[in-house]
Design an enzyme around this catalytic site. Structure first.
Site, mmCIF file in Angstrom:
data_model
loop_
_atom_site.group_PDB
_atom_site.id
_atom_site.type_symbol
_atom_site.label_atom_id
_atom_site.label_comp_id
_atom_site.label_asym_id
_atom_site.label_seq_id
_atom_site.Cartn_x
_atom_site.Cartn_y
_atom_site.Cartn_z
ATOM 1 N N CYS A 2 -16.736 69.508 -40.933
ATOM 2 C CA CYS A 2 -17.543 68.814 -40.873
ATOM 3 C C CYS A 2 -18.664 68.929 -41.993
ATOM 4 O O CYS A 2 -18.410 69.695 -42.839
ATOM 5 C CB CYS A 2 -18.525 69.044 -39.746
ATOM 6 S SG CYS A 2 -17.728 69.175 -37.961
ATOM 7 N N ARG A 27 -15.927 64.627 -45.289
ATOM 8 C CA ARG A 27 -15.407 65.677 -44.548
ATOM 9 C C ARG A 27 -15.341 65.426 -43.163
ATOM 10 O O ARG A 27 -14.632 66.294 -42.527
ATOM 11 C CB ARG A 27 -16.618 66.774 -44.795
ATOM 12 C CG ARG A 27 -16.758 67.038 -46.283
ATOM 13 C CD ARG A 27 -18.049 68.191 -46.264
ATOM 14 N NE ARG A 27 -17.637 69.320 -45.714
ATOM 15 C CZ ARG A 27 -17.281 70.282 -46.567
ATOM 16 N NH1 ARG A 27 -17.077 70.234 -47.759
ATOM 17 N NH2 ARG A 27 -16.850 71.634 -45.819
ATOM 18 N N TRP A 73 -16.285 65.981 -37.744
ATOM 19 C CA TRP A 73 -14.749 65.842 -37.596
ATOM 20 C C TRP A 73 -14.417 66.681 -36.509
ATOM 21 O O TRP A 73 -14.507 68.161 -36.265
ATOM 22 C CB TRP A 73 -14.050 66.347 -38.757
ATOM 23 C CG TRP A 73 -12.532 66.038 -38.843
ATOM 24 C CD1 TRP A 73 -12.014 64.982 -39.046
ATOM 25 C CD2 TRP A 73 -11.439 67.200 -38.078
ATOM 26 N NE1 TRP A 73 -10.359 65.131 -38.767
ATOM 27 C CE2 TRP A 73 -10.243 66.281 -38.026
ATOM 28 C CE3 TRP A 73 -11.742 68.511 -37.571
ATOM 29 C CZ2 TRP A 73 -9.196 66.920 -37.890
ATOM 30 C CZ3 TRP A 73 -10.484 69.021 -37.256
ATOM 31 C CH2 TRP A 73 -9.256 68.387 -37.290
ATOM 32 N N ASN A 99 -20.764 73.836 -39.128
ATOM 33 C CA ASN A 99 -19.252 73.282 -39.413
ATOM 34 C C ASN A 99 -18.708 74.488 -39.271
ATOM 35 O O ASN A 99 -18.718 75.623 -39.808
ATOM 36 C CB ASN A 99 -19.271 73.220 -40.792
ATOM 37 C CG ASN A 99 -17.899 73.137 -41.609
ATOM 38 O OD1 ASN A 99 -16.926 72.271 -40.821
ATOM 39 N ND2 ASN A 99 -17.877 73.376 -42.725
ATOM 40 N N GLY A 100 -17.547 74.691 -38.651
ATOM 41 C CA GLY A 100 -16.555 75.648 -38.169
ATOM 42 C C GLY A 100 -16.138 75.616 -36.833
ATOM 43 O O GLY A 100 -16.188 74.620 -35.879
ATOM 44 N N GLU A 465 5.682 63.249 -50.615
ATOM 45 C CA GLU A 465 4.197 62.868 -50.897
ATOM 46 C C GLU A 465 4.150 61.188 -50.619
ATOM 47 O O GLU A 465 2.898 60.970 -50.016
ATOM 48 C CB GLU A 465 3.983 63.084 -52.500
ATOM 49 C CG GLU A 465 2.537 62.395 -53.010
ATOM 50 C CD GLU A 465 1.353 62.990 -52.239
ATOM 51 O OE1 GLU A 465 1.396 63.871 -51.183
ATOM 52 O OE2 GLU A 465 0.108 62.445 -52.611
ATOM 53 N N LYS A 469 1.357 59.476 -47.843
ATOM 54 C CA LYS A 469 0.445 58.538 -48.400
ATOM 55 C C LYS A 469 0.616 57.365 -47.594
ATOM 56 O O LYS A 469 -0.251 56.770 -46.745
ATOM 57 C CB LYS A 469 0.703 58.053 -49.963
ATOM 58 C CG LYS A 469 0.517 58.847 -51.059
ATOM 59 C CD LYS A 469 -0.961 59.466 -51.272
ATOM 60 C CE LYS A 469 -1.020 60.416 -50.446
ATOM 61 N NZ LYS A 469 -1.851 61.760 -50.874
ATOM 62 N N GLU A 472 -0.630 58.472 -43.852
ATOM 63 C CA GLU A 472 -1.960 58.806 -43.304
ATOM 64 C C GLU A 472 -2.857 57.384 -43.513
ATOM 65 O O GLU A 472 -3.939 57.584 -42.997
ATOM 66 C CB GLU A 472 -2.508 60.012 -44.402
ATOM 67 C CG GLU A 472 -2.402 59.678 -45.703
ATOM 68 C CD GLU A 472 -2.757 61.233 -46.497
ATOM 69 O OE1 GLU A 472 -3.265 62.087 -45.888
ATOM 70 O OE2 GLU A 472 -2.462 61.225 -47.674
ATOM 71 N N HIS A 488 23.197 65.321 -42.689
ATOM 72 C CA HIS A 488 23.118 66.560 -41.921
ATOM 73 C C HIS A 488 22.478 66.245 -40.661
ATOM 74 O O HIS A 488 22.019 67.121 -39.840
ATOM 75 C CB HIS A 488 22.834 67.602 -42.486
ATOM 76 C CG HIS A 488 23.616 67.914 -43.632
ATOM 77 N ND1 HIS A 488 24.860 68.656 -43.543
ATOM 78 C CD2 HIS A 488 23.395 67.888 -44.986
ATOM 79 C CE1 HIS A 488 25.418 68.652 -44.796
ATOM 80 N NE2 HIS A 488 24.336 68.161 -45.685
ATOM 81 N N LYS A 581 -11.520 64.880 -45.555
ATOM 82 C CA LYS A 581 -11.032 65.536 -46.763
ATOM 83 C C LYS A 581 -11.051 66.976 -46.876
ATOM 84 O O LYS A 581 -9.876 67.791 -47.503
ATOM 85 C CB LYS A 581 -11.945 65.004 -47.806
ATOM 86 C CG LYS A 581 -11.234 65.180 -49.222
ATOM 87 C CD LYS A 581 -11.579 64.098 -50.161
ATOM 88 C CE LYS A 581 -10.883 64.248 -51.525
ATOM 89 N NZ LYS A 581 -9.403 63.853 -51.139
#
Ligand code: F6R
Length: 586
Positions: A2, A27, A73, A99-100, A465, A469, A472, A488, A581
Site C-alpha cells: 500500500c 503501490r 493493495w 502498509n504491511g 519475461e 508481460k 499481467e 518433456h 508495483k
C-alpha cells in the site's frame, strides 16, 4: 504494497495528500482514503482508484492542516469501503494508515474485544488505533503509542493522527517510510515520489524508529534512544513529467528505453569496475530478485558464463532462504530490484549479510532500502517507472549486466560501443511502423486463451519475461518454456491453432527452429522473432541480430504486443488487476 502519506504544516492537508496519493497509486489501487484533523477527525474513503474515489467523494472538501492518506493493495480483508484506510479507533479520536501486515492481529483483536472494543473491518490494521485508544485510557498518548507498537508483530509502516496529539506519529519496521522536511511542514510517506514535488530534503527512517512530529519540529527515537539521522538532499536529475503525449505510462516508458540506455553510457565506470572486482574476487556469487528483475538475473547467468566465463548462481528471492547455508564471508550476493523495496529481495540480502556476505544492488530508486543496505549500488537512472508493469527498468538492468560482464574481461569500452549501436536500433524497434505491425498481430491474438513462448539460451529468459508481460497486462494465459523442454511434457498442450511465439538468435537458430517445426506439426501457428524469416513462421517480427543484446531487442516488440493486447481487451495497461508495483510484503 500500500502507499501511505501524512502531512502536517501550514497548508491545507487534503490537496497535498491527494496529489501524493496519485504518485503513490502504483503501490496499490483497489481502494483509497484520506483522514484530516480539524477539531475532530473526518474520513473519506471508498473502493476504486484515487481519481474515481475523489470524483465521488471530493477529498478537497476535508479541511485541516494535518492529515493522512492511503492507497490500498489488500492483504487482510476484501476490497470494501470498510476495509479501506484510514481506520479509526472506536472513540474516533485516532486515525491510522498502515502498509504491511500485523501477524498477531487476531490475538490482539480478541484481547480488545474482551475489553469491549468493536471491529468494523476485516483488516489487521484496525487493531492499531484501538490498541492505542485502550492504552491511552490510563497512559499519556505517547506512552500509549509506544505500548501499542510494542504489542505488534509483523512488518509495518504506520502513520498515526489523533485529536489527542498535535502533529503526527510514524513508526517503521521492515516497510519503507521516509520523512520529507519542508519549511514549517513535514511529509511522511512510503517513498519519496509521494512528496518530491514539495521537498527534496529527506530523512530515511530505520527499523524500530518512532518519529514524532509536533510544534513544527520532529524527533526520532529507537528503543527510547534519540536518533540523529542526517537530512539527505536527493537529486532531481530525472523527474517524472507525467504522461506527456502518451495515453498510458506503459507506452511512454517503453519509448523511454532509448533515453534510459543512453544515460547508462555515461555512468561512472569506477562503479562498474568495483562491482566487477567483487565478482572476480568472490567465492560464489548469487543473484537474487523477483518477477521481471529475476529474468534479468537469469540473463545475467548466461552473460557471465559466456562473456566472462564466471559461474554465477541464481535464485528467486523468495526461495533464497533455503540456500543461505552455502553463504560465507567470501560470498557475494547481487540483488536486482527496480524499486529497491521488494520485501522478498530485502529479506534475501539481509540473510546474506547475516552470513557476512557482501551485497551489491542494481536498482532504479535512489535512497531505497536496498541501496541503504547494500555494500555497493549501481543506480539504473532509468527515470521513475510509474506503470506497474516493468519495461524500461528491465532493459536497463540487462544493459548494466552487459557492462559488468565486459568490465570483468577488461573490455568496458566495447560494451559502451555495442550499447551505442543498440541505441540506434532501438529507434526502429519503437517506431510507428513496428507499433502498427504489432497492432495487427495483437488483433490476431486478442481472443486466444493461451499463448506459448519458447526460446533457448539468452532467449529463454526473454520468453519468460515476454510471457509475464502478456499475462499481467492482458490476462491471457501465457507460458514460456526453454525450447528443449517442450517435448518433456508441455507439448501435450498444443492443439490446432495454438499460438506460439518463437525467439530465434544465430546461436540457437537450428535447434529452436526444430522445436518450432515440432509445434507446427501439432497444429500450432508460429510467430517468429529474430533476424531471418523461416517457412515455419506464420508471422514474423524482424529483429536484427545484435550479439549479447538480442534479449533487449527482442523484448521490445513483446512489450508492445502486451500493450496492444491490453488495449484491445479493454484492460488498463498501467494498473492491471491485483498487482502493485512495490511488493513490500513477504
Ligand atoms: C512485472 C513486474 C514485477 C517486478 C517484481 C520485482 O512487470 O514489474 O514482476 O519486477 O515485483 O520488483 P522490483 O524490481 O521492484 O524488485
Amino acid at each position: 504494497m500500500c502507499g501511505i502519506i501524512g502531512y502536517t504544516g501550514d497548508k491545507q492537508s487534503a490537496s497535498i495528500i491527494l496529489s501524493s496519493l496519485y504518485n503513490l497509486e502504483y503501490r496499490g489501487y483497489d481502494s483509497c482514503g484520506i483522514a484530516v484533523k480539524d477539531l475532530d477527525i473526518s474520513v473519506l474513503k471508498d473502493v476504486g482508484k484515487v481519481d474515481e474515489v475523489n470524483t465521488k467523494l471530493n477529498f478537497l472538501s476535508l479541511e485541516g492542516h494535518t492529515g493522512v492518506g492511503h492507497t490500498r493493495w489488500c492483504t487482510h480483508g476484501k476490497v470494501t469501503k470498510e476495509n479501506a484506510h484510514p481506520l479509526l479507533s472506536n472513540n474516533h479520536k485516532i486515525a491510522v494508515v498502515h502498509n504491511g501486515i500485523i501477524e498477531n492481529y487476531l490475538l490482539l483483536k480478541k484481547r480488545l474485544q474482551k475489553e469491549g472494543f468493536t471491529f468494523y473491518s476485516e483488516t489487521d490494521t484496525e487493531v492499531i488505533p484501538n490498541l492505542i485508544e485502550y492504552y491511552a485510557r490510563s497512559k499519556s498518548f505517547i506512552d500509549a503509542v509506544q505500548l501499542a507498537v510494542g504489542d505488534l508483530c509483523g512488518q509495518y509502516a504506520i502513520l498515526i493522527m489523533s485529536t489527542q496529539y498535535d502533529g503526527l506519529i510514524a513508526c517503521r519496521k521492515e516497510s519503507p517510510l521516509v520523512l520529507g522536511v519542508g519549511h514549517n511542514e513535514y511529509y511522511v510517506a512510503s517513498d519519496i515520489p509521494a512528496f518530491a514535488q514539495y521537498t527534496n530534503n529527506v530523512v530515511y527512517l530505520n527499523d524500530g524508529d518512532i518519529l514524532y512530529i509536533t510544534n513544527k519540529s520532529y524527533s526520532i527515537y529507537n528503543n527510547n534512544i534519540k536518533q540523529q539521522h542526517p537530512v539527505t538532499t536527493i537529486s532531481r536529475e530525472i523527474e517524472e513529467t507525467g504522461k506527456g503525449d502518451f495515453e498510458h505510462y506503459f507506452i511512454k516508458e517503453v519509448m523511454e528505453q532509448i533515453d534510459a540506455i543512453k544515460r547508462l553510457i555515461f555512468i561512472d565506470q569506477s562503479i562498474i569496475s568495483e562491482v566487477a572486482k567483487e565478482i572476480i574476487k568472490a567465492k560464489g556469487t548469487y543473484m537474487v530478485a523477483c518477477g521481471t528483475a529475476s529474468y534479468a538475473c537469469m540473463y545475467g547467468l548466461y552473460l557471465f558464463s559466456k562473456i566472462a566465463h564466471i559461474h554465477v548462481n541464481f535464485c528467486i528471492a523468495s526461495e533464497f532462504d533455503n540456500f543461505k547455508h552455502f553463504l560465507t564471508q567470501d560470498s557475494l550476493v547481487i540483488a536486482i530490484s527496480q524499486s529497491g523495496e521488494t520485501a522478498d529481495t530485502l529479506m534475501a540480502i539481509r540473510s546474506a549479510k547475516e552470513k557476512g556476505a557482501k551485497v551489491i544492488s542494481i536498482t532504479n530508486v535512489e535512497g531505497s532500502t536496498l541501496t541503504r543496505e547494500s555494500d555497493y549500488t549501481i543506480l539504473q537512472k532509468a527515470g521513475q517507472e510509474i506503470c506497474v508493469i516493468s519495461t524500461k527498468a528491465y532493459t536497463s538492468q540487462l544493459a548494466i549486466l552487459i557492462m559488468i560482464a565486459y568490465e570483468i574481461v577488461g573490455n568496458y569500452k566495447e560494451a559502451v560501443e555495442i550499447l551505442k549501436d543498440l541505441i540506434k536500433y532501438l529507434y526502429y524497434l519503437t517506431s510507428e511502423s513496428m507499433r502498427e505491425y504489432i497492432k495487427l498481430l495483437a488483433d490476431k491474438l486478442k481472443d486466444k486463451e493461451h499463448i506459448y513462448l519458447i526460446g533457448r539460451s539468452f532467449q529463454y529468459p526473454t520468453a519468460l519475461e515476454a510471457a509475464l508481460k502478456i499475462k499481467e497486462v492482458s490476462y491471457i494465459h501465457a507460458e514460456a518454456y526453454a525450447g528443449g523442454e517442450l517435448k518433456h511434457g508441455s507439448i501435450a498442450m498444443i492443439e490446432d491453432g495454438s499460438p506460439c511465439i518463437v525467439f530465434v538468435s544465430n546461436e540457437t537458430e537450428s535447434s529452436i527452429i526444430s522445436n518450432a517445426i515440432e509445434l507446427k506439426a501439432r497444429g500450432a501457428w508460429i510467430i517468429g522473432v529474430g533476424q531471418r524469416n523461416n517457412e515455419v513462421f506464420d508471422y514474423f517480427i524482424k529483429v536484427r541480430e545484435l550479439p549479447w543484446l538480442n534479449s533487449i531487442c527482442q523484448i521490445i516488440p513483446m512489450q508492445l504486443l502486451a500493450y496492444q493486447l491490453a488495449i484491445l481487451r479493454g484492460c488498463d495497461p498501467d494498473k492491471p488487476r491485483n498487482l502493485a508495483k512495490s511488493v513490500t510484503v513477504l
